[in-house]
Write an enzyme that holds these catalytic residues in place. Structure first.
Site, PDB file in Angstrom:
ATOM      1  NE  ARG A  99      -3.928  -1.878   2.539  1.00  0.00           N
ATOM      2  CZ  ARG A  99      -4.446  -2.605   3.670  1.00  0.00           C
ATOM      3  NH1 ARG A  99      -3.962  -1.922   4.759  1.00  0.00           N
ATOM      4  NH2 ARG A  99      -5.321  -3.289   3.601  1.00  0.00           N
ATOM      5  CB  CYS A 126     -11.602  -2.630   6.662  1.00  0.00           C
ATOM      6  SG  CYS A 126     -10.567  -2.992   8.036  1.00  0.00           S
ATOM      7  CG  HIS A 233     -14.346  -1.881  10.849  1.00  0.00           C
ATOM      8  ND1 HIS A 233     -14.756  -3.160  11.507  1.00  0.00           N
ATOM      9  CD2 HIS A 233     -13.420  -2.092  10.068  1.00  0.00           C
ATOM     10  CE1 HIS A 233     -13.363  -3.733  11.146  1.00  0.00           C
ATOM     11  NE2 HIS A 233     -12.872  -3.260  10.303  1.00  0.00           N
TER      12      HIS A 233
HETATM   13  P1  NAP Z   1      -9.362 -15.231   6.582  1.00  0.00           P
HETATM   14  O1  NAP Z   1     -10.875 -15.347   6.600  1.00  0.00           O
HETATM   15  O2  NAP Z   1      -8.367 -15.894   7.388  1.00  0.00           O
HETATM   16  O3  NAP Z   1      -9.032 -15.957   4.761  1.00  0.00           O
HETATM   17  C1  NAP Z   1      -7.498 -15.972   4.717  1.00  0.00           C
HETATM   18  C2  NAP Z   1      -7.705 -16.693   2.931  1.00  0.00           C
HETATM   19  O4  NAP Z   1      -6.247 -16.642   2.683  1.00  0.00           O
HETATM   20  C3  NAP Z   1      -7.954 -18.134   3.092  1.00  0.00           C
HETATM   21  O5  NAP Z   1      -8.762 -18.221   1.896  1.00  0.00           O
HETATM   22  C4  NAP Z   1      -6.712 -18.604   3.143  1.00  0.00           C
HETATM   23  O6  NAP Z   1      -6.679 -20.147   2.551  1.00  0.00           O
HETATM   24  C5  NAP Z   1      -5.824 -17.991   2.354  1.00  0.00           C
HETATM   25  N1  NAP Z   1      -4.512 -18.216   2.356  1.00  0.00           N
HETATM   26  C6  NAP Z   1      -3.619 -18.094   3.492  1.00  0.00           C
HETATM   27  N2  NAP Z   1      -2.065 -18.531   3.196  1.00  0.00           N
HETATM   28  C7  NAP Z   1      -2.574 -18.636   1.704  1.00  0.00           C
HETATM   29  C8  NAP Z   1      -1.199 -19.063   0.775  1.00  0.00           C
HETATM   30  N3  NAP Z   1      -0.197 -19.093   1.196  1.00  0.00           N
HETATM   31  N4  NAP Z   1      -1.764 -19.137  -0.510  1.00  0.00           N
HETATM   32  C9  NAP Z   1      -3.090 -19.111  -0.949  1.00  0.00           C
HETATM   33  N5  NAP Z   1      -3.928 -18.569  -0.041  1.00  0.00           N
HETATM   34  C10 NAP Z   1      -3.612 -18.606   1.237  1.00  0.00           C
HETATM   35  O7  NAP Z   1      -8.920 -13.643   6.010  1.00  0.00           O
HETATM   36  P2  NAP Z   1      -9.775 -12.529   5.617  1.00  0.00           P
HETATM   37  O8  NAP Z   1     -10.325 -11.734   6.440  1.00  0.00           O
HETATM   38  O9  NAP Z   1     -10.534 -13.229   4.375  1.00  0.00           O
HETATM   39  O10 NAP Z   1      -8.399 -11.650   4.985  1.00  0.00           O
HETATM   40  C11 NAP Z   1      -7.914 -11.688   3.904  1.00  0.00           C
HETATM   41  C12 NAP Z   1      -7.042 -10.564   3.666  1.00  0.00           C
HETATM   42  O11 NAP Z   1      -7.763  -9.475   3.405  1.00  0.00           O
HETATM   43  C13 NAP Z   1      -5.973 -10.309   4.529  1.00  0.00           C
HETATM   44  O12 NAP Z   1      -4.634  -9.802   3.803  1.00  0.00           O
HETATM   45  C14 NAP Z   1      -6.552  -9.261   5.247  1.00  0.00           C
HETATM   46  O13 NAP Z   1      -5.494  -8.065   5.821  1.00  0.00           O
HETATM   47  C15 NAP Z   1      -7.311  -8.544   4.356  1.00  0.00           C
HETATM   48  N6  NAP Z   1      -8.520  -7.542   4.679  1.00  0.00           N
HETATM   49  C16 NAP Z   1      -9.406  -8.142   5.399  1.00  0.00           C
HETATM   50  C17 NAP Z   1     -10.524  -7.414   5.934  1.00  0.00           C
HETATM   51  C18 NAP Z   1     -11.697  -7.906   6.674  1.00  0.00           C
HETATM   52  O14 NAP Z   1     -12.340  -7.089   7.070  1.00  0.00           O
HETATM   53  N7  NAP Z   1     -11.646  -9.106   7.220  1.00  0.00           N
HETATM   54  C19 NAP Z   1     -10.442  -6.006   5.558  1.00  0.00           C
HETATM   55  C20 NAP Z   1      -9.571  -5.434   4.604  1.00  0.00           C
HETATM   56  C21 NAP Z   1      -8.424  -6.416   4.383  1.00  0.00           C
HETATM   57  P3  NAP Z   1      -6.839 -21.335   3.479  1.00  0.00           P
HETATM   58  O15 NAP Z   1      -8.514 -21.609   3.623  1.00  0.00           O
HETATM   59  O16 NAP Z   1      -6.296 -22.546   2.781  1.00  0.00           O
HETATM   60  O17 NAP Z   1      -6.149 -21.118   4.784  1.00  0.00           O
END
Ligand code: NAP
Length: 331
Positions: A99, A126, A233
């Site tokens: 970013r 976010c 949020h």
């Molecule tokens: P999450 O629910 O924990 O999901 C993580 C995802 O990433 C899962 O599909 C996981 O697959 C996959 N993953 C992990 N390691 C990987 C790898 N080495 N290769 C390919 N896929 C992999 O997390 P999330 O909340 O969706 O967040 C995902 C991203 O979005 C993060 O970077 C987070 O900072 C960002 N983000 C999140 C939010 C929010 O509100 N949650 C907001 C803005 C940004 P598996 O199922 O195989 O573990």
């Protein structure tokens, strides 16, 4: 017709991306879903068709794709986004990995447009996304001097692990994601602490606000708090404008702003709330009032769905924006 991939398709944000893609008109001919090894083989149904989630590997990142919606954490993005970029794809990355790099665009489509020749585009933090959507029209109309944020962030902002800590905490089970129980609590601690006592989440809000609004001199400060709310949020924004304004003028500017809904009728107890912004695309603002302790200063209460406008929706809107820009440049 694009060849599209979603990385992190089994996660909270990745699943939301598929929901948003389902209701948008983005023309793609192929869809590939990636996860880590752990969830590879999972079946996901999208538009009536069953997709088998694949493990993301370097070889897979060399396959021909047009767009990658990347939502798998900073480490995965650092490793794979440049590989996808080298193979000719445009990556829209949800992590914080790129970013603040100078040649990487940080985009909220209501606010700014991509300028860089790089084809990794960053989706902002976010809480920052939902805050700059109402701040941009105020900056354009009145100018901005200073912004002070206090956030009240939902557990889904920490992905599946955050959801699990809240659900387990209710049953008396110790947290595994947060350092303290989140159930019945409020944690003034999101992401890791820096040497200056701020957290990285707070630093992201400061740095990203200035970058997106293209106001490097803007004074910004933040306190970020995790609260036991499932989704959406809330951000208390205290903003000092460069020129005088009335509450009514601010309300009118915000009511006309793209992506913003004003809910501000305190006589009838109407103000934005997390339970109302959840599953909605817009950013909600209310409790607009003058802060009499400083000149030209106002309080604004702001809520938005962190998984939608704070993540998946904004990423898909960037894809739509690029599609429009690239279609126009071919006319
Ligand atoms: P999450 O629910 O924990 O999901 C993580 C995802 O990433 C899962 O599909 C996981 O697959 C996959 N993953 C992990 N390691 C990987 C790898 N080495 N290769 C390919 N896929 C992999 O997390 P999330 O909340 O969706 O967040 C995902 C991203 O979005 C993060 O970077 C987070 O900072 C960002 N983000 C999140 C939010 C929010 O509100 N949650 C907001 C803005 C940004 P598996 O199922 O195989 O573990």
């Amino acid at each position: 017709m694009y060849r599209l991939a979603v990385v992190g398709a089994t996660g909270l944000v990745g699943s939301k991306m598929l929901e948003v893609l389902d209701r948008k008109n983005i023309p793609f001919s192929e869809l590939t879903l990636f996860s880590s090894k752990k969830s590879a083989g999972t079946e996901v149904v999208f538009k009536g068709q069953t997709y088998i989630v694949r493990e993301l590997t370097a070889a897979a990142a060399a396959e021909p794709f047009d767009y990658i919606l990347m939502s798998a954490g900073g480490g995965t993005s650092l490793k794979f986004s440049p590989l996808f970029e080298q193979s000719g794809a445009t990556v829209i990355d949800n992590s914080s990995a790129f970013r603040m790099e100078e040649d990487i665009d940080l985009i909220v489509p209501e606010v700014n447009r991509p300028q860089s020749s790089r084809t990794i585009i960053a989706n902002p933090n976010c809480s920052t996304i939902q805050s700059v959507v109402p701040l941009k029209p105020l900056a354009d109309r009145f100018g901005l001097e200073r912004v002070s944020y206090t956030t009240y962030q939902a557990v889904s902002g920490s992905g599946i692990a955050g959801r699990n800590d809240l659900a387990n905490g209710e049953k008396g089970i110790a947290p595994t994601n947060y350092p303290h129980p989140i159930y019945n609590n409020a944690l003034p601690h999101i992401d890791v602490f820096q040497d200056d006592g701020y957290t990285k989440e707070e630093q992201k809000m400061v740095d990203e606000t200035k970058k997106i609004l293209q106001l490097p001199e803007l004074k910004v400060t933040a306190t970020c708090v995790r609260v036991p709310v499932q989704d959406s949020h809330s951000v208390a924004i205290n903003v000092t404008l460069s020129t005088p304004a009335t509450v009514e003028e601010i309300r009118d500017v915000l009511a006309a702003a793209p992506g913003v809904v004003v809910v501000d009728d305190v006589k009838n107890n109407a103000y934005p709330m997390a339970i109302h912004s959840t599953d909605r695309d817009e950013v909600f603002v209310g409790r607009i009032r003058s802060d009499e302790s400083l000149p030209n200063t106002f309080h604004i209460w702001c809520t938005a769905d962190n998984l939608l406008k704070g993540a998946a929706l904004n990423a898909v809107q960037i894809l739509e924006q690029l599609h429009t820009i690239r279609s126009e440049s071919h006319v």
